[in-house]
Design an enzyme around this catalytic site. Structure first.
Site, PDB file in Angstrom:
ATOM      1  N   GLY A   1      18.210 -23.708 -19.312  1.00  0.00           N
ATOM      2  CA  GLY A   1      18.957 -22.734 -20.122  1.00  0.00           C
ATOM      3  C   GLY A   1      20.444 -22.727 -19.807  1.00  0.00           C
ATOM      4  O   GLY A   1      21.281 -22.774 -20.723  1.00  0.00           O
TER       5      GLY A   1
ATOM      6  N   THR B   1       7.468 -22.545 -17.467  1.00  0.00           N
ATOM      7  CA  THR B   1       6.089 -22.723 -17.942  1.00  0.00           C
ATOM      8  C   THR B   1       5.308 -23.501 -16.876  1.00  0.00           C
ATOM      9  O   THR B   1       4.915 -24.645 -17.093  1.00  0.00           O
ATOM     10  CB  THR B   1       6.078 -23.502 -19.270  1.00  0.00           C
ATOM     11  OG1 THR B   1       6.868 -24.711 -19.091  1.00  0.00           O
ATOM     12  CG2 THR B   1       6.657 -22.707 -20.405  1.00  0.00           C
TER      13      THR B   1
ATOM     14  N   CYS C   1       8.690 -30.970 -13.211  1.00  0.00           N
ATOM     15  CA  CYS C   1       8.064 -31.204 -14.517  1.00  0.00           C
ATOM     16  C   CYS C   1       7.048 -32.332 -14.633  1.00  0.00           C
ATOM     17  O   CYS C   1       6.056 -32.162 -15.335  1.00  0.00           O
ATOM     18  CB  CYS C   1       9.154 -31.378 -15.565  1.00  0.00           C
ATOM     19  SG  CYS C   1      10.055 -29.844 -15.806  1.00  0.00           S
TER      20      CYS C   1
ATOM     21  N   ARG D   1      13.045 -44.808  -0.112  1.00  0.00           N
ATOM     22  CA  ARG D   1      13.774 -45.049  -1.374  1.00  0.00           C
ATOM     23  C   ARG D   1      14.289 -46.477  -1.479  1.00  0.00           C
ATOM     24  O   ARG D   1      15.031 -46.788  -2.411  1.00  0.00           O
ATOM     25  CB  ARG D   1      14.965 -44.085  -1.462  1.00  0.00           C
ATOM     26  CG  ARG D   1      14.585 -42.625  -1.530  1.00  0.00           C
ATOM     27  CD  ARG D   1      13.946 -42.313  -2.854  1.00  0.00           C
ATOM     28  NE  ARG D   1      13.646 -40.903  -2.995  1.00  0.00           N
ATOM     29  CZ  ARG D   1      13.304 -40.354  -4.158  1.00  0.00           C
ATOM     30  NH1 ARG D   1      13.214 -41.080  -5.238  1.00  0.00           N
ATOM     31  NH2 ARG D   1      13.018 -39.075  -4.228  1.00  0.00           N
TER      32      ARG D   1
HETATM   33  P1  NAD Z   1      13.649 -22.230 -14.222  1.00  0.00           P
HETATM   34  O1  NAD Z   1      12.537 -21.632 -13.462  1.00  0.00           O
HETATM   35  O2  NAD Z   1      14.816 -22.820 -13.498  1.00  0.00           O
HETATM   36  O3  NAD Z   1      14.256 -21.137 -15.225  1.00  0.00           O
HETATM   37  C1  NAD Z   1      13.478 -20.287 -16.012  1.00  0.00           C
HETATM   38  C2  NAD Z   1      14.149 -18.920 -16.020  1.00  0.00           C
HETATM   39  O4  NAD Z   1      13.475 -18.099 -16.973  1.00  0.00           O
HETATM   40  C3  NAD Z   1      14.087 -18.180 -14.677  1.00  0.00           C
HETATM   41  O5  NAD Z   1      15.396 -17.916 -14.202  1.00  0.00           O
HETATM   42  C4  NAD Z   1      13.301 -16.899 -14.995  1.00  0.00           C
HETATM   43  O6  NAD Z   1      13.772 -15.772 -14.291  1.00  0.00           O
HETATM   44  C5  NAD Z   1      13.569 -16.755 -16.480  1.00  0.00           C
HETATM   45  N1  NAD Z   1      12.589 -15.903 -17.166  1.00  0.00           N
HETATM   46  C6  NAD Z   1      11.236 -15.907 -17.088  1.00  0.00           C
HETATM   47  N2  NAD Z   1      10.716 -14.957 -17.886  1.00  0.00           N
HETATM   48  C7  NAD Z   1      11.753 -14.322 -18.481  1.00  0.00           C
HETATM   49  C8  NAD Z   1      11.855 -13.249 -19.414  1.00  0.00           C
HETATM   50  N3  NAD Z   1      10.770 -12.642 -19.907  1.00  0.00           N
HETATM   51  N4  NAD Z   1      13.087 -12.855 -19.818  1.00  0.00           N
HETATM   52  C9  NAD Z   1      14.202 -13.461 -19.314  1.00  0.00           C
HETATM   53  N5  NAD Z   1      14.164 -14.480 -18.442  1.00  0.00           N
HETATM   54  C10 NAD Z   1      12.952 -14.917 -18.023  1.00  0.00           C
HETATM   55  O7  NAD Z   1      13.004 -23.311 -15.187  1.00  0.00           O
HETATM   56  P2  NAD Z   1      13.706 -24.615 -15.817  1.00  0.00           P
HETATM   57  O8  NAD Z   1      13.683 -25.721 -14.842  1.00  0.00           O
HETATM   58  O9  NAD Z   1      14.995 -24.218 -16.461  1.00  0.00           O
HETATM   59  O10 NAD Z   1      12.640 -24.974 -16.941  1.00  0.00           O
HETATM   60  C11 NAD Z   1      12.487 -24.185 -18.093  1.00  0.00           C
HETATM   61  C12 NAD Z   1      11.625 -24.950 -19.083  1.00  0.00           C
HETATM   62  O11 NAD Z   1      12.303 -26.161 -19.449  1.00  0.00           O
HETATM   63  C13 NAD Z   1      10.271 -25.388 -18.536  1.00  0.00           C
HETATM   64  O12 NAD Z   1       9.325 -25.318 -19.574  1.00  0.00           O
HETATM   65  C14 NAD Z   1      10.485 -26.828 -18.152  1.00  0.00           C
HETATM   66  O13 NAD Z   1       9.300 -27.591 -18.244  1.00  0.00           O
HETATM   67  C15 NAD Z   1      11.476 -27.299 -19.189  1.00  0.00           C
HETATM   68  N6  NAD Z   1      12.342 -28.419 -18.787  1.00  0.00           N
HETATM   69  C16 NAD Z   1      12.911 -28.427 -17.538  1.00  0.00           C
HETATM   70  C17 NAD Z   1      13.775 -29.462 -17.195  1.00  0.00           C
HETATM   71  C18 NAD Z   1      14.445 -29.515 -15.839  1.00  0.00           C
HETATM   72  O14 NAD Z   1      15.145 -30.481 -15.572  1.00  0.00           O
HETATM   73  N7  NAD Z   1      14.285 -28.534 -14.966  1.00  0.00           N
HETATM   74  C19 NAD Z   1      14.086 -30.446 -18.125  1.00  0.00           C
HETATM   75  C20 NAD Z   1      13.503 -30.396 -19.388  1.00  0.00           C
HETATM   76  C21 NAD Z   1      12.632 -29.360 -19.707  1.00  0.00           C
HETATM   77  C1  UGA Z   2      12.578 -35.786 -15.810  1.00  0.00           C
HETATM   78  C2  UGA Z   2      12.889 -36.640 -17.041  1.00  0.00           C
HETATM   79  O1  UGA Z   2      13.603 -37.813 -16.637  1.00  0.00           O
HETATM   80  C3  UGA Z   2      13.697 -35.849 -18.050  1.00  0.00           C
HETATM   81  O2  UGA Z   2      13.880 -36.621 -19.242  1.00  0.00           O
HETATM   82  C4  UGA Z   2      12.952 -34.552 -18.393  1.00  0.00           C
HETATM   83  O3  UGA Z   2      13.720 -33.772 -19.287  1.00  0.00           O
HETATM   84  C5  UGA Z   2      12.704 -33.764 -17.128  1.00  0.00           C
HETATM   85  O4  UGA Z   2      11.939 -34.588 -16.205  1.00  0.00           O
HETATM   86  C6  UGA Z   2      11.883 -32.529 -17.353  1.00  0.00           C
HETATM   87  O5  UGA Z   2      11.193 -32.409 -18.334  1.00  0.00           O
HETATM   88  O6  UGA Z   2      11.969 -31.712 -16.438  1.00  0.00           O
HETATM   89  P1  UGA Z   2      13.936 -35.071 -13.639  1.00  0.00           P
HETATM   90  O7  UGA Z   2      12.591 -34.692 -13.133  1.00  0.00           O
HETATM   91  O8  UGA Z   2      15.037 -34.090 -13.556  1.00  0.00           O
HETATM   92  O9  UGA Z   2      13.822 -35.494 -15.183  1.00  0.00           O
HETATM   93  O10 UGA Z   2      14.440 -36.386 -12.887  1.00  0.00           O
HETATM   94  P2  UGA Z   2      14.035 -37.939 -12.975  1.00  0.00           P
HETATM   95  O11 UGA Z   2      15.257 -38.738 -12.895  1.00  0.00           O
HETATM   96  O12 UGA Z   2      13.126 -38.223 -14.099  1.00  0.00           O
HETATM   97  O13 UGA Z   2      13.243 -38.152 -11.614  1.00  0.00           O
HETATM   98  C7  UGA Z   2      11.967 -37.575 -11.408  1.00  0.00           C
HETATM   99  C8  UGA Z   2      11.393 -38.086 -10.094  1.00  0.00           C
HETATM  100  O14 UGA Z   2      11.047 -39.464 -10.197  1.00  0.00           O
HETATM  101  C9  UGA Z   2      12.374 -37.997  -8.918  1.00  0.00           C
HETATM  102  O15 UGA Z   2      11.686 -37.609  -7.756  1.00  0.00           O
HETATM  103  C10 UGA Z   2      12.891 -39.414  -8.790  1.00  0.00           C
HETATM  104  O16 UGA Z   2      13.348 -39.713  -7.513  1.00  0.00           O
HETATM  105  C11 UGA Z   2      11.645 -40.202  -9.146  1.00  0.00           C
HETATM  106  N1  UGA Z   2      11.916 -41.571  -9.633  1.00  0.00           N
HETATM  107  C12 UGA Z   2      12.643 -41.765 -10.763  1.00  0.00           C
HETATM  108  C13 UGA Z   2      11.379 -42.655  -8.940  1.00  0.00           C
HETATM  109  O17 UGA Z   2      10.704 -42.490  -7.916  1.00  0.00           O
HETATM  110  N2  UGA Z   2      11.613 -43.910  -9.417  1.00  0.00           N
HETATM  111  C14 UGA Z   2      12.345 -44.141 -10.553  1.00  0.00           C
HETATM  112  O18 UGA Z   2      12.499 -45.326 -10.936  1.00  0.00           O
HETATM  113  C15 UGA Z   2      12.867 -43.036 -11.234  1.00  0.00           C
END
Ligand code: NAD
Ligand code: UGA
Length: 460
Positions: free
Chosen positions: A13, A88, A272, A429
């Site tokens: 977000g 989630t 994730c 690594r």
């Molecule tokens: P996060 O835990 O960092 O953030 C989620 C936030 O939502 C928290 O700060 C929480 O307090 C807030 N929240 C929960 N319920 C709430 C409510 N009712 N009202 C207001 N705020 C509320 O999670 P994230 O890593 O940002 O991931 C969020 C979603 O995006 C997940 O579904 C995840 O799978 C997806 N996603 C994450 C990544 C990533 O790199 N972290 C990348 C792509 C997609």
């Molecule tokens: C991953 C995806 O790459 C994103 O596209 C997606 O949006 C996100 O998940 C999500 O849905 O949360 P992220 O987990 O942030 O992103 O980072 P990555 O670069 O994908 O690495 C994930 C893990 O795999 C790390 O622990 C990394 O070290 C490992 N990795 C990655 C390997 O061990 N080998 C590789 O070749 C690449």
């Protein structure tokens, strides 16, 4: 001006909305969260997440057209478009525990939107969700007493941590899914127009809402599957004197396969990959697709195998006991350039070594506070040290957990000199130059390569 709201100020977000605000100064973007500390941090100079380039983007837009707030209800009522980016996680209780997505935060948000809306809105799934969640969302939103119409779209996020700003600025693609109705297509166009402010039109993909939801789970499953594939091969390389880096290079140069995500490692981490694959597995089981579920579950099983194999290798190499031995984990973050430690392989390794009664020292430039939290009560048993040179003094072994670039260029001679001999390094690594370290006197254990050891040399 359009009022854009994002519910959930987390890793997705915060950066995503900061980028929209930067690129669309004509719109007002508000990010809300129930976590007061998180919002206070977003409003401070010390942002709640470490992400290269994020500070600059936030600084440019914050106070101009980007705002962070805890007033969820008020901002819902003012919004035209609501992105929902709440967490989630994997369900830990009841039906589907350990696999299905826990949608409680998601559903609460939907109900809060209904309660606080007096006008129709576009509601966008930004979180990663099981396919067909939009249907449940529509049912909750559109059974409202005032006849307000909500349009539910899916716009999954593909950013990776550590490169979030680059990924948001130049995405491979933006995916937006909508209903194939007139109102669905109108809402779709509104969101396309926002992204088109900076993303070339050809990279903005539109799809039906179910394809969009499912594509996100499948993209993560495919990426993780490549890592598990190369990690599985790394085990075979270690038995056969093949070098996994050379194999990955040879395989990846086939343009049909491609070279990325073939870096063998201690196993993937992050919030994730595992969660989304297990969610996919659960969906397949739900629809009776047992073989498909088993196929994808194997990706997670190989990842567990790889992490446990690493711990086992440390213990067996160090004469079958690490009890009382000081072992330094270089890295706590699940990958470089992030402070995030969720599902970090370093956690598994740290816990595994503690079980063997090792004295574990964890060294990381940005991730120690999160790692400490993740360890809970076990944190008291661990030494935390940001300086790798201090961490190494008197240690028996080093284990590289995170590919921080500073770990590549450490003065390993000085480190070697300060360690107990024989000195071991386990490179989870394949980050450092193994021959150079071997020549300094280290016994070197890479991933997917024959170890370089001085076992016949009594002084090493
Ligand atoms: P996060 O835990 O960092 O953030 C989620 C936030 O939502 C928290 O700060 C929480 O307090 C807030 N929240 C929960 N319920 C709430 C409510 N009712 N009202 C207001 N705020 C509320 O999670 P994230 O890593 O940002 O991931 C969020 C979603 O995006 C997940 O579904 C995840 O799978 C997806 N996603 C994450 C990544 C990533 O790199 N972290 C990348 C792509 C997609
Ligand atoms: C991953 C995806 O790459 C994103 O596209 C997606 O949006 C996100 O998940 C999500 O849905 O949360 P992220 O987990 O942030 O992103 O980072 P990555 O670069 O994908 O690495 C994930 C893990 O795999 C790390 O622990 C990394 O070290 C490992 N990795 C990655 C390997 O061990 N080998 C590789 O070749 C690449």
């Amino acid at each position: 001006m359009t009022n854009i709201l994002c519910i959930g100020a987390g890793y997705v977000g915060g950066p995503t909305m900061a980028m929209i605000a930067k690129k669309c100064p004509q719109h007002r973007v508000v990010v809300v969260d129930i976590n007061e500390k998180r919002i206070a941090d977003w409003n401070s100079d010390d942002l709640p997440i470490y992400e290269p380039g994020l500070d600059e983007v936030v600084r440019e837009a914050r106070g101009r057209n980007l705002f962070f707030s805890t007033e969820v209800d008020r901002h819902i009522s003012e919004a035209d478009i609501i992105f929902v980016s709440v967490n989630t996680p994997t369900k830990t209780f009841g039906r589907g525990a350990g696999k299905a997505a826990d949608l409680q935060y998601w559903e609460k948000t939907a109900r809060q939107i209904v309660k606080n809306s007096t006008t129709g809105k576009i509601v966008i799934e930004k979180s990663t969700l099981p396919v067909r969640t939009a249907h449940a969302m529509e049912r909750i939103l559109n059974y409202n007493p005032n006849g307000i119409q909500f349009e539910v779209l899916s716009n999954p996020e593909f950013l990776a941590e550590g490169t979030a700003i680059k990924d948001l600025e130049n995405p491979d693609r933006v995916l937006i899914g909508a209903r194939e109705t007139e109102s669905g297509q109108k809402a779709l166009q509104t969101i396309v127009d926002i992204y088109a402010e900076w993303v070339p039109r050809a990279q903005i993909l539109t799809a039906n809402v179910w394809s969009s939801e499912l594509s996100k789970l499948v993209a993560n499953a495919f990426l993780a599957q490549r890592i598990s594939s190369i990690n599985a091969i790394s085990a075979l390389c270690e038995k056969t004197e093949a070098n996994v880096n050379e194999v990955a290079r040879a395989v990846g140069m086939d343009s049909r396969i491609g070279s990325r995500f073939l870096q063998a490692s201690i196993g993937f981490g992050g919030s994730c990959f595992q969660k989304d694959i297990l969610n996919l597995v659960y969906l397949c089981e739900y629809y009776g697709l047992t073989e498909v579920a088993e196929y994808w579950e194997q990706v997670v099983k190989i990842n567990e195998y790889q992490k446990n194999r690493f711990v086992h290798n440390i213990v067996s190499t160090m004469f079958n006991t690490v009890a009382g031995k000081r072992i330094v984990l270089l890295g706590a973050a699940f990958k470089a350039d992030t402070s995030d430690t969720r599902e970090s392989a370093a956690l598994t390794v740290c816990k595994g070594l503690l079980e063997e009664h090792a004295e574990v020292v964890v060294c990381d430039p940005h991730a120690i506070p999160n790692f400490r939290k993740d360890l809970g009560d076990l944190a008291d048993k661990v030494i935390f040290e940001t300086d790798p040179y201090k961490a190494a003094v008197g240690s028996h072994g080093l284990a590289i957990m995170t590919e921080w670039k500073q770990f590549k260029t450490l003065d390993y001679q000085a480190i070697y000199d300060s360690m107990v001999k024989p000195a071991f390094i386990f490179d989870g690594r394949n980050l450092v130059n193994h021959t150079e370290l071997f020549n300094l006197g280290f016994n070197v254990y890479p991933i997917g390569r024959t170890p370089l050891t001085h076992q016949d040399d009594q002084n090493a």
